[in-house]
Design a protein around this motif. Sequence first.
Motif, PDB file in Angstrom:
ATOM      1  N   MET A   1       0.845  -1.198   0.000  1.00 26.48           N
ATOM      2  CA  MET A   1       0.000   0.000   0.000  1.00 26.48           C
ATOM      3  C   MET A   1       0.878   1.244   0.000  1.00 26.48           C
ATOM      4  O   MET A   1       1.856   1.323   0.733  1.00 26.48           O
ATOM      5  N   ILE A   2       0.526   2.187  -0.824  1.00 27.30           N
ATOM      6  CA  ILE A   2       1.250   3.450  -0.896  1.00 27.30           C
ATOM      7  C   ILE A   2       0.797   4.332   0.262  1.00 27.30           C
ATOM      8  O   ILE A   2      -0.402   4.556   0.458  1.00 27.30           O
ATOM      9  N   ARG A   3       1.737   4.844   1.033  1.00 24.59           N
ATOM     10  CA  ARG A   3       1.422   5.675   2.200  1.00 24.59           C
ATOM     11  C   ARG A   3       1.579   7.152   1.843  1.00 24.59           C
ATOM     12  O   ARG A   3       2.545   7.543   1.194  1.00 24.59           O
ATOM     13  N   LEU A   4       0.643   7.952   2.299  1.00 23.78           N
ATOM     14  CA  LEU A   4       0.721   9.405   2.161  1.00 23.78           C
ATOM     15  C   LEU A   4       0.684   9.993   3.555  1.00 23.78           C
ATOM     16  O   LEU A   4      -0.316   9.867   4.266  1.00 23.78           O
ATOM     17  N   LEU A   5       1.772  10.612   3.961  1.00 25.40           N
ATOM     18  CA  LEU A   5       1.893  11.170   5.301  1.00 25.40           C
ATOM     19  C   LEU A   5       1.513  12.638   5.269  1.00 25.40           C
ATOM     20  O   LEU A   5       2.181  13.460   4.643  1.00 25.40           O
ATOM     21  N   GLY A   6       0.404  12.969   5.944  1.00 27.56           N
ATOM     22  CA  GLY A   6      -0.054  14.353   5.957  1.00 27.56           C
ATOM     23  C   GLY A   6      -1.499  14.449   6.385  1.00 27.56           C
ATOM     24  O   GLY A   6      -2.305  13.573   6.066  1.00 27.56           O
ATOM     25  N   ARG A   7      -1.824  15.506   7.100  1.00 25.47           N
ATOM     26  CA  ARG A   7      -3.184  15.700   7.591  1.00 25.47           C
ATOM     27  C   ARG A   7      -4.138  15.998   6.428  1.00 25.47           C
ATOM     28  O   ARG A   7      -3.769  16.616   5.431  1.00 25.47           O
ATOM     29  N   ALA A   8      -5.384  15.569   6.588  1.00 24.65           N
ATOM     30  CA  ALA A   8      -6.353  15.640   5.491  1.00 24.65           C
ATOM     31  C   ALA A   8      -6.725  17.060   5.106  1.00 24.65           C
ATOM     32  O   ALA A   8      -7.180  17.302   3.983  1.00 24.65           O
ATOM     33  N   ASP A   9      -6.549  18.040   6.025  1.00 22.78           N
ATOM     34  CA  ASP A   9      -6.959  19.396   5.698  1.00 22.78           C
ATOM     35  C   ASP A   9      -5.831  20.250   5.137  1.00 22.78           C
ATOM     36  O   ASP A   9      -6.024  21.440   4.851  1.00 22.78           O
ATOM     37  N   SER A  10      -4.648  19.682   4.955  1.00 23.85           N
ATOM     38  CA  SER A  10      -3.568  20.396   4.279  1.00 23.85           C
ATOM     39  C   SER A  10      -3.924  20.556   2.807  1.00 23.85           C
ATOM     40  O   SER A  10      -4.318  19.592   2.147  1.00 23.85           O
ATOM     41  N   SER A  11      -3.782  21.760   2.268  1.00 22.91           N
ATOM     42  CA  SER A  11      -4.131  21.979   0.864  1.00 22.91           C
ATOM     43  C   SER A  11      -3.275  21.118  -0.060  1.00 22.91           C
ATOM     44  O   SER A  11      -3.759  20.613  -1.081  1.00 22.91           O
ATOM     45  N   ASN A  12      -2.012  20.921   0.284  1.00 20.79           N
ATOM     46  CA  ASN A  12      -1.142  20.116  -0.566  1.00 20.79           C
ATOM     47  C   ASN A  12      -1.453  18.631  -0.465  1.00 20.79           C
ATOM     48  O   ASN A  12      -1.320  17.890  -1.449  1.00 20.79           O
ATOM     49  N   VAL A  13      -1.881  18.178   0.700  1.00 22.66           N
ATOM     50  CA  VAL A  13      -2.326  16.790   0.836  1.00 22.66           C
ATOM     51  C   VAL A  13      -3.611  16.587   0.050  1.00 22.66           C
ATOM     52  O   VAL A  13      -3.779  15.578  -0.652  1.00 22.66           O
ATOM     53  N   ARG A  14      -4.528  17.533   0.140  1.00 22.14           N
ATOM     54  CA  ARG A  14      -5.781  17.441  -0.602  1.00 22.14           C
ATOM     55  C   ARG A  14      -5.528  17.332  -2.105  1.00 22.14           C
ATOM     56  O   ARG A  14      -6.202  16.585  -2.824  1.00 22.14           O
ATOM     57  N   LYS A  15      -4.552  18.090  -2.574  1.00 23.41           N
ATOM     58  CA  LYS A  15      -4.196  18.066  -3.991  1.00 23.41           C
ATOM     59  C   LYS A  15      -3.766  16.661  -4.424  1.00 23.41           C
ATOM     60  O   LYS A  15      -4.203  16.151  -5.467  1.00 23.41           O
ATOM     61  N   VAL A  16      -2.924  16.028  -3.622  1.00 27.10           N
ATOM     62  CA  VAL A  16      -2.442  14.684  -3.948  1.00 27.10           C
ATOM     63  C   VAL A  16      -3.586  13.672  -3.882  1.00 27.10           C
ATOM     64  O   VAL A  16      -3.712  12.791  -4.744  1.00 27.10           O
ATOM     65  N   LEU A  17      -4.431  13.789  -2.873  1.00 26.33           N
ATOM     66  CA  LEU A  17      -5.556  12.865  -2.745  1.00 26.33           C
ATOM     67  C   LEU A  17      -6.508  12.981  -3.927  1.00 26.33           C
ATOM     68  O   LEU A  17      -7.028  11.971  -4.433  1.00 26.33           O
ATOM     69  N   TRP A  18      -6.757  14.194  -4.374  1.00 31.11           N
ATOM     70  CA  TRP A  18      -7.618  14.391  -5.540  1.00 31.11           C
ATOM     71  C   TRP A  18      -6.964  13.775  -6.778  1.00 31.11           C
ATOM     72  O   TRP A  18      -7.623  13.077  -7.558  1.00 31.11           O
ATOM     73  N   ALA A  19      -5.664  14.009  -6.945  1.00 30.43           N
ATOM     74  CA  ALA A  19      -4.964  13.431  -8.088  1.00 30.43           C
ATOM     75  C   ALA A  19      -5.058  11.908  -8.074  1.00 30.43           C
ATOM     76  O   ALA A  19      -5.305  11.277  -9.110  1.00 30.43           O
ATOM     77  N   ALA A  20      -4.867  11.314  -6.913  1.00 26.41           N
ATOM     78  CA  ALA A  20      -4.956   9.857  -6.800  1.00 26.41           C
ATOM     79  C   ALA A  20      -6.354   9.372  -7.161  1.00 26.41           C
ATOM     80  O   ALA A  20      -6.513   8.332  -7.815  1.00 26.41           O
ATOM     81  N   ALA A  21      -7.370  10.122  -6.743  1.00 22.07           N
ATOM     82  CA  ALA A  21      -8.743   9.750  -7.076  1.00 22.07           C
ATOM     83  C   ALA A  21      -8.968   9.785  -8.583  1.00 22.07           C
ATOM     84  O   ALA A  21      -9.642   8.909  -9.136  1.00 22.07           O
ATOM     85  N   GLU A  22      -8.404  10.769  -9.262  1.00 17.02           N
ATOM     86  CA  GLU A  22      -8.553  10.852 -10.715  1.00 17.02           C
ATOM     87  C   GLU A  22      -7.895   9.654 -11.389  1.00 17.02           C
ATOM     88  O   GLU A  22      -8.354   9.192 -12.446  1.00 17.02           O
ATOM     89  N   MET A  23      -6.823   9.143 -10.786  1.00 17.50           N
ATOM     90  CA  MET A  23      -6.129   7.973 -11.342  1.00 17.50           C
ATOM     91  C   MET A  23      -6.680   6.656 -10.807  1.00 17.50           C
ATOM     92  O   MET A  23      -6.153   5.588 -11.140  1.00 17.50           O
ATOM     93  N   GLU A  24      -7.706   6.739  -9.948  1.00 20.63           N
ATOM     94  CA  GLU A  24      -8.295   5.556  -9.309  1.00 20.63           C
ATOM     95  C   GLU A  24      -7.229   4.764  -8.572  1.00 20.63           C
ATOM     96  O   GLU A  24      -7.161   3.532  -8.646  1.00 20.63           O
TER      97      GLU A  24
END
Length: 207
Positions: A1-24
Amino acid sequence: MIRLLGRADSSNVRKVLWAAAEMELALAREDYGGPFGKTDTPDYRTMNPNGLVPTLVDGDVTIWESNTIIRYLAAAYAPGKNFGGRDAASAARIGQWMDWQLGTLNPPLHTIFLQIVRLGDKRDEKVVQASTDSVNKLLDGVLAKALPREGFLLGAGVTAADVCIGAMLHRYVSLLGSDALDQRVAAYHQALSQRPGFKTHVAIGKP
């Protein structure tokens, strides 16, 4: 599993999470930074010498800087696809807008965020206005002119460029509203705001 270290309300973390969602692509996010701390530990500083979030850990690979993380995920898990670029030329066209977001659009927008959110009633209205004028010039004079009549920044499909710029447009609209936006920029933001990944990870009630 790929780990992403960062709180969910960080704008930069949100950006990565959205990108990952676009790539499923599934990421296991862990709370780091802000009230959760853990970014000043020797172990974390070894992974990310800046002590900031996010940091991506993919097996033996560790990456920091949100835009670079997005590029890595696109290259590693969606090679040759529209999101990160089907070839070197399309990847470069996407990358130039990601760099524009980070190096040109973000600095004055971050100043607005610091003044309004962090300083609150103690903010300097002259600084807010000057930074707002700078952002508006960029959105009207650069982004609005580059956007096609319909679709997203580089065509019919969402790319990493749209995610990076869209996350900042969310911040702009959250802080300043959309009345001053060029009509095409406003429509572009509205289209991005309908993406499931945007709704889940970006529009969480914070700029």
